[in-house]
Design a protein around this motif. Sequence first.
Motif, short mmCIF file in Angstrom:
data_model
loop_
_atom_site.label_atom_id
_atom_site.label_comp_id
_atom_site.label_asym_id
_atom_site.label_seq_id
_atom_site.Cartn_x
_atom_site.Cartn_y
_atom_site.Cartn_z
N THR A 181 7.87 17.59 -18.50
CA THR A 181 7.27 17.66 -17.18
C THR A 181 6.74 16.26 -16.85
O THR A 181 6.04 15.66 -17.66
N LEU A 182 7.07 15.79 -15.65
CA LEU A 182 6.65 14.46 -15.21
C LEU A 182 6.09 14.58 -13.80
O LEU A 182 6.76 15.09 -12.90
N VAL A 183 4.86 14.11 -13.61
CA VAL A 183 4.24 14.02 -12.30
C VAL A 183 4.02 12.55 -12.02
O VAL A 183 3.47 11.84 -12.86
N TRP A 184 4.44 12.09 -10.84
CA TRP A 184 4.34 10.67 -10.49
C TRP A 184 3.58 10.55 -9.19
O TRP A 184 3.91 11.21 -8.21
N ASN A 185 2.59 9.65 -9.17
CA ASN A 185 1.81 9.43 -7.97
C ASN A 185 1.57 7.93 -7.80
O ASN A 185 0.81 7.35 -8.57
N GLY A 186 2.21 7.33 -6.83
CA GLY A 186 1.96 5.93 -6.50
C GLY A 186 2.93 4.96 -7.14
O GLY A 186 3.53 5.25 -8.17
N PRO A 187 3.06 3.78 -6.53
CA PRO A 187 3.97 2.75 -7.04
C PRO A 187 3.35 1.93 -8.18
O PRO A 187 2.14 1.84 -8.30
N LEU A 188 4.22 1.34 -9.00
CA LEU A 188 3.76 0.53 -10.13
C LEU A 188 3.75 -0.96 -9.82
O LEU A 188 3.38 -1.76 -10.67
N GLY A 189 4.17 -1.34 -8.64
CA GLY A 189 4.18 -2.74 -8.24
C GLY A 189 3.89 -2.87 -6.76
O GLY A 189 3.79 -1.88 -6.03
N TYR A 190 3.77 -4.10 -6.32
CA TYR A 190 3.45 -4.42 -4.93
C TYR A 190 4.75 -4.43 -4.13
O TYR A 190 5.28 -5.47 -3.79
N PHE A 191 5.26 -3.22 -3.86
CA PHE A 191 6.59 -3.09 -3.27
C PHE A 191 6.67 -3.58 -1.83
O PHE A 191 7.74 -3.85 -1.33
N GLU A 192 5.53 -3.75 -1.17
CA GLU A 192 5.55 -4.24 0.21
C GLU A 192 5.80 -5.74 0.29
O GLU A 192 6.09 -6.28 1.35
N LYS A 193 5.65 -6.44 -0.84
CA LYS A 193 5.75 -7.91 -0.84
C LYS A 193 7.06 -8.36 -1.46
O LYS A 193 7.35 -8.02 -2.60
N PRO A 194 7.85 -9.13 -0.72
CA PRO A 194 9.05 -9.70 -1.33
C PRO A 194 8.62 -10.62 -2.46
O PRO A 194 7.59 -11.26 -2.35
N PRO A 195 9.28 -10.71 -3.55
CA PRO A 195 10.56 -10.10 -3.91
C PRO A 195 10.41 -8.80 -4.69
O PRO A 195 11.31 -8.38 -5.38
N PHE A 196 9.27 -8.13 -4.56
CA PHE A 196 8.99 -6.95 -5.37
C PHE A 196 9.45 -5.64 -4.76
O PHE A 196 9.33 -4.61 -5.38
N HIS A 197 9.97 -5.65 -3.55
CA HIS A 197 10.37 -4.40 -2.91
C HIS A 197 11.76 -3.98 -3.25
O HIS A 197 12.48 -4.54 -3.96
#
Length: 175
Positions: free
Chosen positions: A159-175
């Motif tokens: 069972t895996l529950v995931w809540n939220g991103p692990l990086g700053y996906f809004e900022k290039p080059p991380f998206h």
Amino acid sequence: KAHASVVGVPSLIKEKGIGFQMEKELKYLSKVVSKPDRPFLAVVGGSKVSTKIGVLKNLITKLDKLIIGGAMANTFLAALGYPVGASFVEEEFIEVAREVIKEAKEEGVKIYLPVDVVVERNGSIVEEGVKDVQEGDVIYDIGEKSIDFFSDAILGARTLVWNGPLGYFEKPPFH
């Protein structure tokens, strides 16, 4: 976040409710959390411990493993004495992070934090071990070793529950 679809439009509606999709998600989540197939693992990310503390405190007594990422991991790393440079840290939640770590240990929950991070240093993107973050560095993502570390932790989870991103996906080059 205060987006028009979740704040603006709902503020104009007198009678409030939830949509069918959210209702379905809440029913499923309640079922999964109350009687999970084990091992039960949660991945919690995002920027603020303050917005996830309820999730963490609720799940910590039910989990087998907990992965913490995103900017909120900075607060946990700081709580353990790791350097976080100029990264976002909720100073007022460092003690709360310590309490979550302590409670997890008491409950037998293994916590996984990044072992390496991707930082912006003087305009360049650099991958560093968590012990090697420098004073002006800003942590924006987990590194390759953390990806492998977290992937190994996820393997075998029933069972895996995931809540939220692990990086700053809004900022290039991380998206």
